[in-house]
Design a protein around this motif. Sequence first.
Motif, PDB file in Angstrom:
ATOM      1  N   GLU A 176       6.396  45.956  48.504  1.00  0.00           N
ATOM      2  CA  GLU A 176       5.402  45.340  47.636  1.00  0.00           C
ATOM      3  C   GLU A 176       5.656  43.848  47.477  1.00  0.00           C
ATOM      4  OE1 GLU A 176       5.690  47.773  44.173  1.00  0.00           O
ATOM      5  OE2 GLU A 176       4.355  49.309  44.980  1.00  0.00           O
ATOM      6  N   GLU A 209       6.971  61.469  46.428  1.00  0.00           N
ATOM      7  CA  GLU A 209       6.342  62.707  45.958  1.00  0.00           C
ATOM      8  C   GLU A 209       7.175  63.924  46.353  1.00  0.00           C
ATOM      9  OE1 GLU A 209       3.678  63.051  44.014  1.00  0.00           O
ATOM     10  OE2 GLU A 209       3.575  60.868  43.905  1.00  0.00           O
ATOM     11  N   THR A 264      14.185  55.062  47.634  1.00  0.00           N
ATOM     12  CA  THR A 264      12.747  55.003  47.904  1.00  0.00           C
ATOM     13  C   THR A 264      12.079  53.975  47.000  1.00  0.00           C
ATOM     14  OG1 THR A 264      12.751  57.326  48.550  1.00  0.00           O
ATOM     15  CG2 THR A 264      10.628  56.373  47.973  1.00  0.00           C
ATOM     16  N   GLN A 289       3.733  51.747  55.872  1.00  0.00           N
ATOM     17  CA  GLN A 289       5.108  51.891  55.417  1.00  0.00           C
ATOM     18  C   GLN A 289       5.117  52.279  53.938  1.00  0.00           C
ATOM     19  OE1 GLN A 289       7.434  48.347  55.939  1.00  0.00           O
ATOM     20  NE2 GLN A 289       9.359  49.449  55.898  1.00  0.00           N
ATOM     21  N   LEU A 290       4.232  51.661  53.175  1.00  0.00           N
ATOM     22  CA  LEU A 290       4.131  51.974  51.754  1.00  0.00           C
ATOM     23  C   LEU A 290       3.669  53.417  51.556  1.00  0.00           C
ATOM     24  CD1 LEU A 290       4.532  50.584  49.039  1.00  0.00           C
ATOM     25  CD2 LEU A 290       2.116  49.960  49.077  1.00  0.00           C
ATOM     26  N   GLY A 291       2.783  53.885  52.394  1.00  0.00           N
ATOM     27  CA  GLY A 291       2.318  55.268  52.315  1.00  0.00           C
ATOM     28  C   GLY A 291       3.438  56.254  52.591  1.00  0.00           C
ATOM     29  N   ILE A 292       4.287  55.928  53.571  1.00  0.00           N
ATOM     30  CA  ILE A 292       5.435  56.793  53.896  1.00  0.00           C
ATOM     31  C   ILE A 292       6.376  56.872  52.708  1.00  0.00           C
ATOM     32  CG2 ILE A 292       7.485  57.001  55.358  1.00  0.00           C
ATOM     33  CD1 ILE A 292       5.811  55.702  57.609  1.00  0.00           C
ATOM     34  N   ASP A 322       5.603  56.394  49.579  1.00  0.00           N
ATOM     35  CA  ASP A 322       4.947  57.185  48.527  1.00  0.00           C
ATOM     36  C   ASP A 322       5.087  58.675  48.797  1.00  0.00           C
ATOM     37  OD1 ASP A 322       4.116  55.139  46.882  1.00  0.00           O
ATOM     38  OD2 ASP A 322       2.186  54.886  47.914  1.00  0.00           O
ATOM     39  N   ASP A 323       4.928  59.073  50.058  1.00  0.00           N
ATOM     40  CA  ASP A 323       5.091  60.485  50.415  1.00  0.00           C
ATOM     41  C   ASP A 323       6.521  60.966  50.140  1.00  0.00           C
ATOM     42  OD1 ASP A 323       2.477  60.600  51.193  1.00  0.00           O
ATOM     43  OD2 ASP A 323       2.894  60.377  53.344  1.00  0.00           O
ATOM     44  N   GLN A 324       7.512  60.139  50.484  1.00  0.00           N
ATOM     45  CA  GLN A 324       8.915  60.494  50.215  1.00  0.00           C
ATOM     46  C   GLN A 324       9.149  60.648  48.714  1.00  0.00           C
ATOM     47  OE1 GLN A 324      11.371  57.458  51.980  1.00  0.00           O
ATOM     48  NE2 GLN A 324      11.154  58.277  54.068  1.00  0.00           N
ATOM     49  N   LYS A 383      10.089  50.667  48.169  1.00  0.00           N
ATOM     50  CA  LYS A 383       8.732  50.347  47.719  1.00  0.00           C
ATOM     51  C   LYS A 383       8.673  48.949  47.118  1.00  0.00           C
ATOM     52  CE  LYS A 383       5.938  53.132  45.604  1.00  0.00           C
ATOM     53  NZ  LYS A 383       5.330  54.127  44.727  1.00  0.00           N
TER      54      LYS A 383
END
Length: 183
Positions: free
Chosen positions: A72, A10, A64, A1-4, A6-8, A68
């Motif tokens: 976290e 970016e 976003t 979920q955290l990776g998603i 981060d992608d958003q 995050k």
Amino acid sequence: QLGILDDQYETISSIISSITSSEIMSKSDYEDIHEVGDELTDLHSEVNRMMESMANQRKKMYNTAEGKKEVETELKRYLVWMQGALNVDEDELKFCNGLEEKLNLLQVVHTDAKKARDEQRSKEEMEKAVAEAAAKKKTEEEELKRSLQQIQKEKAPKEGMVWNPQLREYQYLADATEESWRD
């Protein structure tokens, strides 16, 4: 979920940087704008569209960032539990490594024991086969003996019979008192 998330983040950052690096935004506030008429209205609508897009992207970026932060914060709750799970995993790995070493040591003994067991089994099977053969032979001999005794009883001389060595059998003796053959 955290990776998603981060992608958003970016993706939104790249969209905002493309808006700020566009030709319209690259002109400084101090330069004079030389467009007039329809060009000016087109420029105005383009600037308004970019400002709306920028506001939308900033809202998305804020959402976003909030997402995050929540993830976290939630991760902090599980950090202690995850650390405990890692410790348990390490203990299990140590146990497995020790067990593997013991199995390697036992493998040598196991090979010798297996070989001895196989030899013992084959020896027992041979003994069993010999015993079965002896029992079968004994049964056959007893059967033969019984049949011989029965034949001997059947062929045994009855009263009045004598052994004839020429015919090799028992025969009735002719009765000397009975002379019916002369009549």
